[in-house]
Design a protein around this motif. Sequence first.
Motif, PDB file in Angstrom:
ATOM      1  N   THR A   1      -6.424  -3.291  -6.214  1.00 18.15           N
ATOM      2  CA  THR A   1      -6.088  -4.632  -6.702  1.00 18.15           C
ATOM      3  C   THR A   1      -5.816  -4.588  -8.213  1.00 18.15           C
ATOM      4  O   THR A   1      -6.628  -4.052  -8.963  1.00 18.15           O
ATOM      5  CB  THR A   1      -7.254  -5.592  -6.421  1.00 18.15           C
TER       6      THR A   1
ATOM      7  N   MET B   1      -3.376  -8.832  11.328  1.00 26.55           N
ATOM      8  CA  MET B   1      -4.251  -7.779  10.777  1.00 26.55           C
ATOM      9  C   MET B   1      -4.134  -6.506  11.619  1.00 26.55           C
ATOM     10  O   MET B   1      -4.568  -6.470  12.761  1.00 26.55           O
ATOM     11  CB  MET B   1      -5.717  -8.256  10.798  1.00 26.55           C
TER      12      MET B   1
ATOM     13  N   ASP C   1      -8.788  -6.801  -2.780  1.00 28.02           N
ATOM     14  CA  ASP C   1      -7.970  -7.222  -1.638  1.00 28.02           C
ATOM     15  C   ASP C   1      -6.873  -6.209  -1.331  1.00 28.02           C
ATOM     16  O   ASP C   1      -6.044  -6.434  -0.452  1.00 28.02           O
ATOM     17  CB  ASP C   1      -7.396  -8.628  -1.839  1.00 28.02           C
ATOM     18  N   LYS C   2      -6.878  -5.097  -2.070  1.00 26.71           N
ATOM     19  CA  LYS C   2      -5.968  -3.989  -1.775  1.00 26.71           C
ATOM     20  C   LYS C   2      -6.722  -2.673  -1.924  1.00 26.71           C
ATOM     21  O   LYS C   2      -7.557  -2.546  -2.833  1.00 26.71           O
ATOM     22  CB  LYS C   2      -4.768  -3.978  -2.737  1.00 26.71           C
TER      23      LYS C   2
ATOM     24  N   TRP D   1      -4.019  -0.444   2.503  1.00 25.89           N
ATOM     25  CA  TRP D   1      -4.687  -1.575   3.148  1.00 25.89           C
ATOM     26  C   TRP D   1      -4.542  -2.808   2.264  1.00 25.89           C
ATOM     27  O   TRP D   1      -4.617  -2.713   1.032  1.00 25.89           O
ATOM     28  CB  TRP D   1      -6.170  -1.265   3.339  1.00 25.89           C
ATOM     29  N   THR D   2      -4.295  -3.962   2.899  1.00 26.35           N
ATOM     30  CA  THR D   2      -4.394  -5.234   2.194  1.00 26.35           C
ATOM     31  C   THR D   2      -5.250  -6.172   3.030  1.00 26.35           C
ATOM     32  O   THR D   2      -5.290  -6.067   4.269  1.00 26.35           O
ATOM     33  CB  THR D   2      -3.010  -5.900   1.976  1.00 26.35           C
ATOM     34  N   ALA D   3      -5.946  -7.075   2.353  1.00 26.18           N
ATOM     35  CA  ALA D   3      -6.772  -8.057   3.064  1.00 26.18           C
ATOM     36  C   ALA D   3      -5.900  -8.904   3.979  1.00 26.18           C
ATOM     37  O   ALA D   3      -6.339  -9.346   5.044  1.00 26.18           O
ATOM     38  CB  ALA D   3      -7.516  -8.929   2.058  1.00 26.18           C
ATOM     39  N   GLU D   4      -4.648  -9.086   3.583  1.00 26.70           N
ATOM     40  CA  GLU D   4      -3.751  -9.930   4.350  1.00 26.70           C
ATOM     41  C   GLU D   4      -3.285  -9.266   5.638  1.00 26.70           C
ATOM     42  O   GLU D   4      -3.297  -9.875   6.708  1.00 26.70           O
ATOM     43  CB  GLU D   4      -2.531 -10.273   3.480  1.00 26.70           C
ATOM     44  N   ASN D   5      -2.880  -7.998   5.531  1.00 24.30           N
ATOM     45  CA  ASN D   5      -2.223  -7.343   6.670  1.00 24.30           C
ATOM     46  C   ASN D   5      -3.008  -6.199   7.290  1.00 24.30           C
ATOM     47  O   ASN D   5      -2.556  -5.608   8.266  1.00 24.30           O
ATOM     48  CB  ASN D   5      -0.852  -6.820   6.242  1.00 24.30           C
TER      49      ASN D   5
END
Lengths: 371, 371
Positions: free
Chosen positions: A149, A1, A158-159, A41-45
């Motif tokens: 998203t 993150m 999530d994006k 932004w992504t929730a993942e990265n």
Amino acid sequence: MSSLDASSLVINKTTTPKAKLPNDQLVFGKTFTDHILEIEWTAENGWATPTINPYHKLELDPSAVVFHYAFELFEGLKAYKDASGNSRLFRVNKNMKRMNASAERIDLPAFDEAELSKLIAKFVEVEQDFIPEGHGYSLYLRPTMIGTTASLGVNTPDKALIFVIASPVGPYYKTGFKPVSLEATENAVRAWPGGSGNSKLGANYAPCIKPQREAATRGHQQNLWLFGEEGFVTEVGTMNAFFVFETEDGKKEIATAPLDGTILEGVTRDSILDLCREKLDPNEWIVSERKFTIHEVKEASAKGKLIEAFGAGTAAIVSPIKNITFRGEDINVPVALGSSGELTKQLLDWIEQIQYGEAEYKNWSTPTKDY
Amino acid sequence: MSSLDASSLVINKTTTPKAKLPNDQLVFGKTFTDHILEIEWTAENGWATPTINPYHKLELDPSAVVFHYAFELFEGLKAYKDASGNSRLFRVNKNMKRMNASAERIDLPAFDEAELSKLIAKFVEVEQDFIPEGHGYSLYLRPTMIGTTASLGVNTPDKALIFVIASPVGPYYKTGFKPVSLEATENAVRAWPGGSGNSKLGANYAPCIKPQREAATRGHQQNLWLFGEEGFVTEVGTMNAFFVFETEDGKKEIATAPLDGTILEGVTRDSILDLCREKLDPNEWIVSERKFTIHEVKEASAKGKLIEAFGAGTAAIVSPIKNITFRGEDINVPVALGSSGELTKQLLDWIEQIQYGEAEYKNWSTPTKDY
């Protein structure tokens, strides 16, 4: 993150720079500079590498949640050119704090406020030739965050994307102040307890446009938004509202609605309250954040106890009021200097002097090179 | 000024059709069909030629008002495949009427409802191979209107776009009904008199996501939105709310909140009220649109007078409720059939039979070829 990191900024300069418009052709928010600042932004990265790219259209899937569920928020602030040729920002930290609060309200991601401030300062430096010179002229900056998203599920995105665009602007009132007439609005409500009126969300704006247009057809420039059966005065158009009353013991009171969750936490509002508390003589003045009603305003006007009134926001700084129509009756608002009250003009001067670096005050104005 | 004209439709078919997913892999709103229906509008020229194009990203200026001021509204409806292989639409006229009402609320342009119905029917025919077969399966349609004016001025948009996308969907509850647990929400308020809660605006959705996520962390699938100090029951999640009570004289009452301006005018809500009034025995049943409070629900549950409750909307048709947590206490909601109440199941069956063309009822379901 990854967290937001200004030091990793990548700048891709345009190869086709736009011509700069002469000052007298600037229209608020109509023309933009050569570039756009973007951070995905992504929730993942987490937050990706910030980039300044040539100004371009955004390409989004038609199912992107920003188009359907109003996952969007924004800020408005300005960059100024001082007499030494430095570009300056005014209280950007306040905007960044509010932007994070707006994001939290609609479950969009948080970001490091100091890092986005630095990125905005760098963006302004890239665009510094677009900052028009002279009092009243500035580069309006529009930081925006949208949920991207691509799914119709009604869920936390999530994006997301932060982007910042910039529009060179001239004085809100080209030929000096022009006091406005308001229509006190009872049939439409801007904000409510448990709602989102204290956040700078897109969702607060579209529903206010029809009442604004309807008021315009009756000759009024803005709505005075009331709340509740009591008729509490909340905001004026897209600005905070200030009223100056003469009190029973002969003092003057400057009053604005308190931050009860329905009022936008305006940076100009906060600046005015601070300046009034610091600079006005406390033997003569009372500075109030309190609830007051349209009936109190009407009564004060009738008794000659209403001294002046104005809206306050980034675009105009202060916007003097000359009249309020409430249930078909006109409430007269004095404009002692002809087109505004005395305090209204004083506040404009104080704030502009700080914004253009002519007066130092609490580090509110900082050259972009110092970020 | 051109009005919307379905007969001028231009169809540009994709050269790269997508593979159709098997029924068990369908997720609501995640995958879309091969095309998008688009109609541009300008204040100057009215509605342009409607076009069905290969599904593609939308390209919009970053200053487009949809990104900043939530000029956006949508509809949700479904196309069904009947036993004869016809594609059918359910009460599309109701969606079109509400879509125009939503547009009016935020000063977006009006359109001819019959013409957009025809265009949607033609779009469904183009995509008919994407309609999954069987009860519970359908093609979810998402008509959307956005303001596209590229300017930061807070005004009525002079450019707009209607687009329609389609997502093949399966049953909301894959293995039969799954009754949900609700959290009665007091700290956040979905809608307010004078607001826009009766319109299907993006603005009504983003501010409700954080309370939804927070309720989920406490084990609840949805929020039960309350209003006012009285605790009036308004909606459940993004659905209308229905409660069935036993009355003092031993009848059964099905009750839902009245259309007072804070309640979305759900097509499923309207269909349920109509079916109950037409099909339930009036000697046994009372059908009520009236205000009732969470306290009334709690008391009825405690006395054994709460028979069942459910949410109603296009996605799930009906969504049975098994529990409501209010101020930390659980209100038990009976599910007589194990996973839903009897009326809940009956309503699902009645509505599905109409939607899939198995039962004729008031022309609510019409084959797309007849538009």
